[in-house]
Design an enzyme around this catalytic site. Structure first.
Site, PDB file in Angstrom:
ATOM      1  CE  LYS D  12       4.543 -13.059  21.485  1.00 50.85           C
ATOM      2  NZ  LYS D  12       4.774 -12.039  22.525  1.00 50.85           N
ATOM      3  NE  ARG D 182      12.125  -1.730 -20.554  1.00 51.22           N
ATOM      4  CZ  ARG D 182      11.326  -1.051 -19.734  1.00 51.22           C
ATOM      5  NH1 ARG D 182      11.766   0.018 -19.114  1.00 51.22           N
ATOM      6  NH2 ARG D 182      10.076  -1.444 -19.530  1.00 51.22           N
ATOM      7  CD  GLN D 225       2.927   0.265 -16.310  1.00 50.64           C
ATOM      8  OE1 GLN D 225       3.953  -0.080 -16.928  1.00 50.64           O
ATOM      9  NE2 GLN D 225       2.753   1.486 -15.841  1.00 50.64           N
ATOM     10  CG  HIS D 253      15.564   1.426 -13.209  1.00 49.92           C
ATOM     11  ND1 HIS D 253      14.482   1.255 -14.035  1.00 49.92           N
ATOM     12  CD2 HIS D 253      15.135   2.276 -12.225  1.00 49.92           C
ATOM     13  CE1 HIS D 253      13.454   1.965 -13.582  1.00 49.92           C
ATOM     14  NE2 HIS D 253      13.825   2.584 -12.477  1.00 49.92           N
TER      15      HIS D 253
END
Lengths: 298, 298, 298, 298
Positions: D12, D182, D225, D253
């Site tokens: 379930k 960034r 990473q 991004h």
């Protein structure tokens, strides 16, 4: 600076109902979601919590299921009218009801080229078609007026050519280049108001859908607004039971990918289908003698 | 107690690609979402952030678009194989690639009973069918092995009779009553592994889908597991290019509404379609001589 | 039976903007989604596809980004006012603009009990709070009127006691039992209209939110309508800059599970949280001398 | 070419449970979704529809609710262990059970600066925090082995600086420019395997979460990473009860908008937050002496 209660309504949203009709061994199914909203003498419940005027939303849900058994679910507009009138006519404290229904389409599972012995069982086997959702919104008021708006949503269409966009305003924030050939894609949400509560809803739905698709496909588009207007206009020119059409059409941008860095051209063949942001075009097309809409669109 | 890097992969997920083929005035469209995942000599990037072995995910996306232009997108399995082999064969640091693709179906907008003068324009006008999504997952390894799993998801089917459920375990927490007639509804997710990377994917997809639908419709069901097995078995008995089928089928419960408080019976005609919780049945059917799957399902 | 163009608007929906302010090493972020909708002299574009009056939706998007750089994004209402006035005042064909903004909240990642040497880097590290979404809808018309509606959505609240429901209408479809103790849970969508375009939006938002939460928590509830009214009333009694509050509150049902088949009682401790259907309560609370809303809620 | 049944399970999914503990006037709530999946002697049910070995999914749901009453829901891992062991130990035909639980967090509604007389009622008033979802997956096998994987999902984090990406492979499809600054944003899904079934789950969850957030914030990132590895490594170096961490982190991004057409610079202040496509980084960090995982991750 006293505070007062303004417009209000309450109801049961999204009651899921599947109705099976057993016509001998041949079954038919109707798969709908029903939302009811009532209003009326609701001052007390807001101001003091006195529920004497309140028909519980649980009861509204029960009524949907009981009516499905008693009256069946033919066209969703008919079922919505039945429900809306019932709530207003059976409860003095309820002065106005809105019933909205969505319908999902199913097809029979085809028996295939080489039907097996059990092929007759296909009479009760269905596959959801996944095409657009059919909708309606019905109002009934204690003054006796019933309004009916039919509609559809998520009808996703695309023209891979035959669409331009140019000649627009250029201001200091404009970087868009005019184009003479673009992909035009949208997910149509359309709603159309009926002149009376006695339209032939089944036929009407099929024909309005055909008008919308036909006008989308056949209009050489200089702007999505032009396409929108053509779609509404064709409905009104074809279906006399309809007096007003409202359309909301997102411009689902398909941007040609710049492949020149890879030494490749792109003659409008490879597109990036963007999610957000998207253009959103909303418009109304109506007969110039359309009667007042009152609460039909609320 | 040194810490080490275990299995890992990286890639670009959900690149949206619409490919138009212009065959004179007749257009064809292919609407897909591509996800790539690469692995290989990735110790440095994890341990020091040295990206010398990393083919950026942005480049993976660019490759999808460039390949769509150069090679077209025929069957999604073929396109995925091309991409997976490219990444492994062109980059020494990439030892393994997985490419997953989803495909959405479109139909041509029909010209209608009374085609207008512009009817030939229907050659580039489409409406999304909304039926199931076609899928594939392809792996290519630098040892030369390519595995292909095809599939579909969100194929929603319903039998309005021909389904029972009884004879199950009764324990102290069991309240369910046995039933000899229930609605059986599910949203099929099926994946099937090909014996080789050279299957006739187009025909195979259509035929596997037909087997799944046929077995669902024709099996008098004593349990959803039995239906699941019958569906997988029919695929394997019919399609020799397939060696293993994995199915996941939620039991989309349709509960008959108790209408007795309202003086009404309910001979399996009025159902509440529940959202959650739902049964979930997952199973594998395979040939007993199926080759090892290796990474095919990862 | 001529067909005419009715109300219409067009714009760019869901432009995603993240604005970083670098205050030395300390950064601040503003994460918003902006939707613009313009109307005006749009007959030609609908009737003939002439785009001479159309400021492209792409330009609207560019303007959002350029204004974010030039003016920053302080309170979302202020930013929306700037944008709405710009479109109307800079383009003669644009007579009316609506700008809607959603804001998502982020918190700084806390440095923890034992801050590492890099702890100062937390000055530019954020975790999304996931609490409610803040909203606003601003209209500006060429007659000079600016209206501002602030709001929030998805503020999910629950009282585990202090809620009753009884004394309601009993009709032939009523099976609900009265209760003196139930869980009351809802996801509040609230919007409030400001008397002028010059409210202290930052303070106002925090205080309105505090009123809504406080009234929800402190009202012993005989009905969800009563709670709704108390919430709106408290805002109006506390915040003089607000003249009208509109609330939509789904009754997210939490049903006590019947455990008697298992020999267990359930003193309102174990609940099944249902998805659909749900009650939906909508209501307006306003000052009796509130000025006309005109287009504020459209 | 006989066809055989392969791996299978059934259960379930998504049983919604809210458990209230009434500690005098002070209430505590636990809001979870439980999914159970069982396997064992299931050949007959697949091959013939004989349900004699099947504990119905409805019974599994009932058991969840009954156990919530009898045993309470302390840490989700403890509750999952109880359930998994119950199914295997009470039913000879059930050889293996997996129980997955999601938990949603709620905060108390604060009493505010100026608590009203009813402030003590805040003891049973809650607001959903909307932060990450806590998860667990527990397996119990009839050989006596219990495995426990804890986790979280949708922990959305962002560094507005301190992230670079350069030095990557350049091939013919590469257009990405290296960057020294960034925005790095992701929605962390983390799962960690416990060495035994007797971890201090409550403390462990809080501390693992703190490690993940801390390492994300404090790692100057040359690649996602690297950040992923640092997060897993910190967990393993800090929490001895954990032997393996698996992370999946989409690269959400945030593209700086090119504002030069408008005569504006953009020193990393104005970003477009994209939906799709997105990078997706998946990786495992584990102790080199971690015991075999067996079915823990299935």
């Amino acid at each position: 600076m006293p505070v007062v209660l303004g417009p209000n309504r309450y109801g049961k949203a999204e009651t899921r109902l599947v109705r099976v009709v057993r016509d001998g061994g041949v079954h038919h199914i109707k798969d709908v979601t029903v939302s009811t909203a009532l209003s009326g003498q609701m001052d007390d419940v807001h101001l003091t919590g006195d529920n004497a005027a309140v028909l519980p939303t649980d009861t509204q849900k029960n009524t949907v299921y009981a009516f499905a058994r008693k009256h069946g679910v033919a066209e969703i507009e008919d079922f919505a009218i039945l429900l809306a009138r019932h709530f207003v006519e059976s409860q003095p404290t309820i002065h106005h009801a809105r019933v909205e229904i969505e319908e999902y389409f199913w097809d029979r599972i085809p028996a295939g080229a080489d039907p097996a012995p059990g092929a007759e069982e296909r009479q009760h086997s269905f596959v959801r078609s996944g095409r657009e959702v059919r909708t309606c919104a019905v109002h009934h008021d204690r003054d006796g007026t019933t309004t009916v708006v039919s509609g559809l949503t998520d009808l996703v269409v695309l023209n891979s050519t035959g669409s331009e966009f140019s000649g627009f305003i250029q201001d200091e924030y404009t970087t868009l280049r005019p184009t003479k050939d673009r992909v035009l894609a949208t997910a149509v949400t359309a709603r159309w108001r009926h002149l009376s509560a006695a339209s032939p809803y089944r036929e009407s739905y099929g024909e309005v859908r055909r008008c919308l698709l036909g006008a989308f496909a056949e209009t050489h588009s200089l702007s999505l607004q032009q396409t929108l207007y053509a779609m509404g206009e064709r409905v009104l020119n074809t279906r006399e039971e309809v007096c007003e059409v409202r359309l909301a059409m997102p411009n689902k941008h398909h941007f040609p990918v710049d492949l020149t860095p890879f030494g490749l051209d792109n003659p409008n063949e490879v597109f990036y289908a963007a999610d957000r942001p998207y253009g959103l075009i909303e418009g109304t097309v109506l007969r110039d003698d359309a009667p007042a809409a009152r609460f039909a669109w609320e």
